[in-house]
Scaffold this motif. Structure first.
Motif, PDB file in Angstrom:
ATOM      1  N   ALA A 186      20.096  -1.236   3.350  1.00 27.41           N
ATOM      2  CA  ALA A 186      20.337  -0.412   2.163  1.00 27.41           C
ATOM      3  C   ALA A 186      19.525   0.878   2.180  1.00 27.41           C
ATOM      4  CB  ALA A 186      20.012  -1.211   0.901  1.00 27.41           C
ATOM      5  N   TRP A 187      18.718   1.085   3.226  1.00 24.60           N
ATOM      6  CA  TRP A 187      17.926   2.307   3.345  1.00 24.60           C
ATOM      7  C   TRP A 187      18.338   3.038   4.621  1.00 24.60           C
ATOM      8  CZ3 TRP A 187      14.609   3.904  -0.449  1.00 24.60           C
ATOM      9  CH2 TRP A 187      14.240   2.951  -1.419  1.00 24.60           C
ATOM     10  N   GLU A 188      18.476   4.356   4.516  1.00 24.72           N
ATOM     11  CA  GLU A 188      18.925   5.174   5.638  1.00 24.72           C
ATOM     12  C   GLU A 188      17.884   6.252   5.931  1.00 24.72           C
ATOM     13  OE1 GLU A 188      21.825   6.227   8.600  1.00 24.72           O
ATOM     14  OE2 GLU A 188      21.563   4.468   7.296  1.00 24.72           O
ATOM     15  N   PRO A 189      17.458   6.401   7.212  1.00 26.21           N
ATOM     16  CA  PRO A 189      16.454   7.427   7.537  1.00 26.21           C
ATOM     17  C   PRO A 189      17.075   8.825   7.574  1.00 26.21           C
ATOM     18  CG  PRO A 189      17.183   6.316   9.530  1.00 26.21           C
ATOM     19  CD  PRO A 189      17.866   5.608   8.383  1.00 26.21           C
ATOM     20  N   VAL A 190      16.241   9.827   7.288  1.00 31.29           N
ATOM     21  CA  VAL A 190      16.717  11.215   7.348  1.00 31.29           C
ATOM     22  C   VAL A 190      15.983  12.019   8.423  1.00 31.29           C
ATOM     23  CG1 VAL A 190      17.490  11.218   4.966  1.00 31.29           C
ATOM     24  CG2 VAL A 190      15.155  11.949   5.478  1.00 31.29           C
ATOM     25  N   GLY A 191      15.136  11.358   9.213  1.00 33.79           N
ATOM     26  CA  GLY A 191      14.544  12.008  10.373  1.00 33.79           C
ATOM     27  C   GLY A 191      13.170  12.593  10.186  1.00 33.79           C
ATOM     28  N   ASP A 192      12.634  12.522   8.959  1.00 30.98           N
ATOM     29  CA  ASP A 192      11.294  13.081   8.745  1.00 30.98           C
ATOM     30  C   ASP A 192      10.333  12.029   8.204  1.00 30.98           C
ATOM     31  OD1 ASP A 192      12.178  12.719   6.155  1.00 30.98           O
ATOM     32  OD2 ASP A 192      12.097  14.846   5.590  1.00 30.98           O
ATOM     33  N   GLY A 193      10.628  10.783   8.441  1.00 26.43           N
ATOM     34  CA  GLY A 193       9.783   9.705   7.951  1.00 26.43           C
ATOM     35  C   GLY A 193      10.197   9.170   6.604  1.00 26.43           C
ATOM     36  N   GLN A 194      11.186   9.830   5.967  1.00 27.08           N
ATOM     37  CA  GLN A 194      11.664   9.341   4.685  1.00 27.08           C
ATOM     38  C   GLN A 194      13.043   8.679   4.838  1.00 27.08           C
ATOM     39  OE1 GLN A 194      11.305  12.211   1.336  1.00 27.08           O
ATOM     40  NE2 GLN A 194       9.605  10.835   0.807  1.00 27.08           N
ATOM     41  N   TRP A 195      13.322   7.810   3.865  1.00 29.59           N
ATOM     42  CA  TRP A 195      14.573   7.072   3.824  1.00 29.59           C
ATOM     43  C   TRP A 195      15.137   7.173   2.408  1.00 29.59           C
ATOM     44  CZ3 TRP A 195      15.725   3.104   7.832  1.00 29.59           C
ATOM     45  CH2 TRP A 195      14.800   3.101   8.877  1.00 29.59           C
ATOM     46  N   TYR A 196      16.485   7.111   2.281  1.00 33.44           N
ATOM     47  CA  TYR A 196      17.085   7.105   0.951  1.00 33.44           C
ATOM     48  C   TYR A 196      17.821   5.785   0.714  1.00 33.44           C
ATOM     49  CZ  TYR A 196      21.565   8.366   3.195  1.00 33.44           C
ATOM     50  OH  TYR A 196      22.686   8.374   3.975  1.00 33.44           O
ATOM     51  N   LEU A 197      17.890   5.407  -0.553  1.00 30.11           N
ATOM     52  CA  LEU A 197      18.534   4.157  -0.954  1.00 30.11           C
ATOM     53  C   LEU A 197      20.031   4.368  -1.118  1.00 30.11           C
ATOM     54  CD1 LEU A 197      18.329   1.191  -2.010  1.00 30.11           C
ATOM     55  CD2 LEU A 197      18.027   2.181  -4.306  1.00 30.11           C
ATOM     56  N   HIS A 198      20.828   3.453  -0.569  1.00 30.17           N
ATOM     57  CA  HIS A 198      22.275   3.448  -0.824  1.00 30.17           C
ATOM     58  C   HIS A 198      22.697   1.997  -1.072  1.00 30.17           C
ATOM     59  CE1 HIS A 198      23.237   2.034   3.348  1.00 30.17           C
ATOM     60  NE2 HIS A 198      22.186   2.764   3.666  1.00 30.17           N
ATOM     61  N   THR A 199      23.061   1.709  -2.300  1.00 31.48           N
ATOM     62  CA  THR A 199      23.476   0.358  -2.648  1.00 31.48           C
ATOM     63  C   THR A 199      24.763  -0.019  -1.925  1.00 31.48           C
ATOM     64  OG1 THR A 199      22.439   0.547  -4.824  1.00 31.48           O
ATOM     65  CG2 THR A 199      24.125  -1.151  -4.572  1.00 31.48           C
ATOM     66  N   PHE A 200      25.590   0.974  -1.618  1.00 34.95           N
ATOM     67  CA  PHE A 200      26.873   0.722  -0.964  1.00 34.95           C
ATOM     68  C   PHE A 200      26.844   1.315   0.456  1.00 34.95           C
ATOM     69  CE2 PHE A 200      27.470   0.374  -5.502  1.00 34.95           C
ATOM     70  CZ  PHE A 200      28.120  -0.842  -5.592  1.00 34.95           C
ATOM     71  N   ALA A 201      27.771   2.160   0.814  1.00 35.69           N
ATOM     72  CA  ALA A 201      27.799   2.715   2.171  1.00 35.69           C
ATOM     73  C   ALA A 201      26.694   3.759   2.349  1.00 35.69           C
ATOM     74  CB  ALA A 201      29.164   3.347   2.442  1.00 35.69           C
ATOM     75  N   ARG A 202      26.345   4.012   3.599  1.00 36.68           N
ATOM     76  CA  ARG A 202      25.285   4.990   3.871  1.00 36.68           C
ATOM     77  C   ARG A 202      25.680   6.391   3.412  1.00 36.68           C
ATOM     78  NH1 ARG A 202      27.353   3.984   9.163  1.00 36.68           N
ATOM     79  NH2 ARG A 202      25.773   2.380   9.454  1.00 36.68           N
ATOM     80  N   GLU A 203      26.989   6.628   3.295  1.00 29.42           N
ATOM     81  CA  GLU A 203      27.469   7.924   2.807  1.00 29.42           C
ATOM     82  C   GLU A 203      27.426   8.031   1.291  1.00 29.42           C
ATOM     83  OE1 GLU A 203      29.665   6.832   6.624  1.00 29.42           O
ATOM     84  OE2 GLU A 203      29.165   5.831   4.741  1.00 29.42           O
ATOM     85  N   GLN A 204      26.846   7.036   0.608  1.00 28.45           N
ATOM     86  CA  GLN A 204      26.813   7.005  -0.857  1.00 28.45           C
ATOM     87  C   GLN A 204      25.377   6.858  -1.360  1.00 28.45           C
ATOM     88  OE1 GLN A 204      29.801   3.722  -0.629  1.00 28.45           O
ATOM     89  NE2 GLN A 204      30.773   4.754  -2.358  1.00 28.45           N
TER      90      GLN A 204
END
Length: 563
Positions: free
Chosen positions: A164-182
């Motif tokens: 449910a967490w996707e990296p963005v390349g700078d050490g941070q990750w964002y939460l997506h309850t559904f698909a990584r594109e959401q």
């Protein structure tokens, strides 16, 4: 197609129109393709307004038609105040709304507030900004674990499988309850709240009568500095309004501000919540007049064709809606579940475990393990039962044709992330093969490359392939056939309008555990035989039956008795 004998009145200004409305859900990309590009469009909806009017619905609910990469069937929204150019323009939307209103049909649109797409302007700005910036604060970003943030902040799983967490390349990750594109919004940010207030006004000003609110229970989140594990989350109480991820009490503060917007219009705009919460009492909060005003009850989606289950669900939900000051909602099919004409042809849910529930799909459709004839009889009976109940009924496009699920779609044509990510992760969600089987474009004619779905000189193939047997269910085949599913729905909706009564019912004992009978305040009665053997047909004037009668009440049959 036959014509309407009596014109219907133009849209009424009554603020209570929604309480016992019949709402028809349109999945725009699969309804009607007027420009022939293989994807349904808004002009296609406009072209079918006479059909919708003759069907007799009170409103249509349009699933998302916004610009989208279609990572999740349009529920990954790029811009909440525009139309996907593949399916139309804002001018097309206005034309469609005007045509529906002229036919006496209200318009409800989907609003998707928990997450945007990863192409939304807010998210593009978030990725362009550094960690800790106001732009990133519109979403839920966290530093990763490990020496360089290479590990996710927690071991959570997304609804479609995978992390449910996707990296963005700078050490941070964002939460997506559904698909990584959401990516999930941060609803504590004032920009997010204002974005949706502006959106609600935008569509209301264009004449929209109401909103269906996607996953309405997920907006507010309260995440501690040290995130709980997946196991710890699963063990947390979901009935107190304090769970960190869902159904928090504070979400009602958001909907109180939305209610102010709704009530600023005359008549007030309506809303219905999709809220998968732990208890009926929690769901009732979303249906309160100070909140969204109505909430879906999905209990029948997971019930067998069983008299005891149906009676319990109806009794409980009528009590809940009365306590909330709302009206109940009745649903048998939608864009997220196997069509009920197929579900009712499967063995009882209680008898299916693990992957057994999808074996019929893997074999193809129709397939061994599905009794299509029994499923159709039960579907017709269940539909007449529902349409007799007090409250509103939500129909899903194609169910009026008796359409079964399409289970044998080629894997390379499937679009649902629930399918592809289930394969990737070895998990089984949405019956294992995803939700594409209920989203196949409708058959309007019995011949042609797309069975009338696509218009134009050389229409492109539909975005999801139609099986050959879809031709049996085409509108032109069923139109005028006195025994067709379409004829039954049209007559049921016509009679329902004539027979409608106050929002209560009285159960009438039948002496059979398989037969349910209820009476509305004006004397209208509905009797359903959920069993397999014939039962006694009650005395009274039968005005409608889900199948031909022979002096008894056959199994899997509903009759309406007029006062």
């Amino acid at each position: 197609m036959s014509t309407i004998e009596q014109p219907r009145p133009a849209t009424s200004p009554s603020a209570d129109w929604w309480r016992q409305a019949v709402v028809y859900q349109i999945y725009p990309r699969s309804f009607a393709d007027l420009d022939g590009n293989g994807i349904g469009d808004l002009r296609g909806v406009t072209s079918r307004v006479p059909y919708l009017r003759e069907l007799g619905v009170d409103a249509v609910w349009l699933s998302p038609f916004y610009p989208s990469a279609l990572a999740d069937g349009g529920y990954d929204v790029d811009d909440y105040r525009d139309v996907d150019p593949r399916i139309g323009t804002l001018a097309d939307f206005d034309e469609m709304t005007a045509a529906l209103h002229a036919a006496g049909i209200r318009v409800i649109v989907d609003i998707v507030p928990n997450h945007s797409s990863d192409r939304h302007a807010f998210f593009r700005a978030a990725l362009a900004a550094p960690a800790g910036s106001p732009e990133r604060d519109r979403y839920i970003f966290r530093d990763g674990l490990g020496e360089n943030g290479e590990l996710p902040p927690a071991d959570w799983t997304a609804a479609f499988g995978g992390p449910a967490w996707e990296p963005v390349g700078d050490g941070q990750w964002y939460l997506h309850t559904f698909a990584r594109e959401q990516p999930d919004f941060n609803w504590d940010h004032p920009d997010v709240r204002e974005e949706f207030l502006t959106t609600l006004r935008f569509w209301s000003d264009r004449g929209v009568d109401g909103f269906r609110v996607d996953v309405a229970h997920l907006l507010l989140k309260d995440l501690p500095e040290t995130l709980p594990s997946r196991a710890e989350l699963a063990a947390m109480d979901r009935t107190s309004g304090t769970h960190p991820l869902e159904d928090r009490d504070e979400v009602q503060d958001v909907y109180a501000t939305w209610r102010e917007v709704f009530d600023s219009y005359d008549p007030p705009r309506i809303a219905v919540a999709e809220a998968w919460v732990a208890t009926p009492e929690r769901r009732a909060r979303y249906a309160a007049p100070t909140s969204l005003g109505q909430a879906f009850n999905f209990d029948l989606l997971t019930a067998d064709f069983d008299a005891g289950q149906f009676r319990r669900i109806v009794t409980e939900n009528l009590a809940q809606s009365a306590a909330a000051g709302s009206s109940s909602t009745w649903v048998l099919s939608n864009h997220d579940v196997t069509r009920h004409a197929t579900r009712y042809g499967l063995p009882p849910l209680a008898g299916r475990e693990g992957k057994q529930g999808v074996e019929w799909m893997l074999a193809g459709a129709p397939a061994d393990g599905v009794d299509r004839e029994l499923g159709a009889r039960r579907a017709r009976a269940a539909t007449l039962f529902l349409l007799g109940l007090p409250g509103s009924t939500y129909l899903y496009q194609g169910e009026e044709l008796g359409l079964p699920e399409v289970g044998d779609l080629p894997g390379d044509r499937r679009q649902d992330p629930a399918y592809h990510r289930s394969l990737d992760q070895g998990t089984w969600t949405y019956d294992g093969l995803g939700r594409d089987g209920c989203r196949v474009p409708l058959p309007w004619r019995a011949s042609g490359a797309s069975l009338g779905f696509g218009e134009g000189a050389e229409p492109q193939p539909p975005h999801l392939p139609q099986p050959d047997w879809f031709a049996e269910y085409a509108v032109e085949v069923e139109d005028g056939d006195p025994d067709s599913s379409l004829t039954l729905y049209r007559e049921a909706l016509r009679l329902r309008r004539e027979l409608q009564a106050a929002e209560t019912l009285e159960w009438v004992e039948t002496g059979s555990e398989d037969v349910l009978r209820f009476r509305r305040p004006n004397g209208w009665e509905v009797v359903t035989n959920f069993g397999g053997e014939p039962a006694e047909l009650p005395a009274g004037r039968v005005v409608l039956a889900s199948r031909r009668l022979d002096g008894t009440l056959p199994g899997a049959t509903t009759v309406w008795l007029a006062p």
